[in-house]
Design a protein around this motif. Structure first.
Motif: not given
Ligand code: C2E
Ligand code: MG
Ligand code: MG
Ligand code: MG
Length: 281
Positions: A45, A62-63, A74, A78, A115, A119, A176, A234-235, A254-255
């Motif tokens: 993204q 990750l998918r 995820p 995850i 991460l 990890q 994050d 997330g905008v 964001g989207f």
């Protein structure tokens, strides 16, 4: 009578619990050979400057598409990978693959990789990172590792040591989902993050809540004073973007600007002359 209906509820409840437990067990078992079967892939993204015209970075997401269960989020797999320990092997693959793919991008574009706390505290993380950089020829300065706030509170000393080890490799670190955990602002001064990513819950509230505007503004100003960049995640609306332009964060994701996309599409966007995420001319 009350007893009967109580039992009725139990009978309704138990199969649902069983199903969830069974699915978790199933996904855990399927995950064992998933890397070898090539069931994982990465999407990216883009993260833009405030004009929305330039891609500064891309976040690796990750998918997993399993042969039996199809696409799994995820958010679901995850935690399972963290429980069964596979997150270390899967996460190492993500770092290697992300560096390999991003090594063909323009040299001013960075890549962010998430991460897991497990990890972060695994002893061989620095080696994994060094090997990924060496194998791809990707510059350490272009790699950013994202960790969530909750990580830091679990084991402060170990987290601090791991983040220092990453920074010594010249790899950058990002905090994050900032604002969702319970850490205080004073934590920001203790940890060596170069970037702070403001959680999307604050961005979602920007239009309705003057309090959120104040919080976001304060966080951006504080981060700047501490020498950190800020990214808003997330905008989704133009109004949110306008507000973020006024409060002057460094980057937006964001989207509204771009959804996560396959590597081939990122390459096309990066090759394009002047990316216009918002279709402005
Ligand atoms: P995250 O690191 O906070 O990633 C951002 C998530 O928000 C992504 O969900 C992304 O698709 C979504 N998103 C982006 N823009 C918007 C928007 O405008 N609106 C909304 N509603 N959502 C948006 P995704 O891909 O489902 O990932 C969920 C979480 O799973 C990530 O949150 C991250 O914590 C974790 N994750 C993903 N990939 C990895 C990985 O390779 N390793 C680890 N350890 N965790 C990962
Ligand atoms: Mg992230
Ligand atoms: Mg995030
Ligand atoms: Mg998030």
């Amino acid at each position: 009578r009350a007893k009967d209906s109580g039992r009725g509820q139990m009978r309704f409840y138990e199969p649902l619990m069983d199903e969830k437990i069974e699915r978790t067990r199933d996904l855990g078992a399927e995950m064992q050979g998933a890397l070898e079967r090539g069931e994982f892939h990465l999407v990216f993204q883009p993260i833009f400057d405030l004009t929305g015209d330039r891609i500064l970075s891309c976040e690796t997401l990750l998918r997993w598409t399993n042969r039996r269960h199809g696409a799994i989020s995820p958010a679901e797999f995850i935690p399972i990978a963290e429980d069964n320990g596979l997150i270390v092997a899967i996460g190492s693959w993500v770092i290697r693959e992300a560096c390999r793919i991003a090594s063909s991008w323009p040299s001013d574009v960075t890549i962010a990789v998430n991460l897991s706390p497990i990890q972060l505290r695994s002893a061989n993380l620095p080696t994994v990172i060094m090997n990924a950089l060496a194998a791809s020829g990707f510059a350490a300065e272009r790699l950013e590792l994202e960790v969530t706030e909750s990580v830091l509170l679990e084991d402060i000393e170990a987290s601090l040591a791991a983040l220092d080890a990453i920074n010594r490799l010249n790899v950058r670190t990002t905090l994050d989902d900032f604002g969702t955990g319970y850490s205080s602002l004073s934590y920001l001064t203790k940890f060596p993050f170069q970037t702070l990513k403001i959680d999307r819950s604050f961005i979602a509230d920007l239009e309705q809540s003057p309090a959120s505007v104040a919080i976001v503004q304060t966080v951006i100003e504080l981060a700047a004073k501490l020498g950190m960049r800020t990214v808003a995640e997330g905008v989704e609306t133009h109004a949110q973007l306008e507000q973020l332009r006024r409060t002057r964060c460094d980057a937006v994701q964001g989207f509204l600007l771009a959804h996560p996309m396959p590597a081939s599409m990122v390459a096309t966007m990066l090759a394009g002359d002047g990316v216009k995420a918002l279709g402005r001319s």
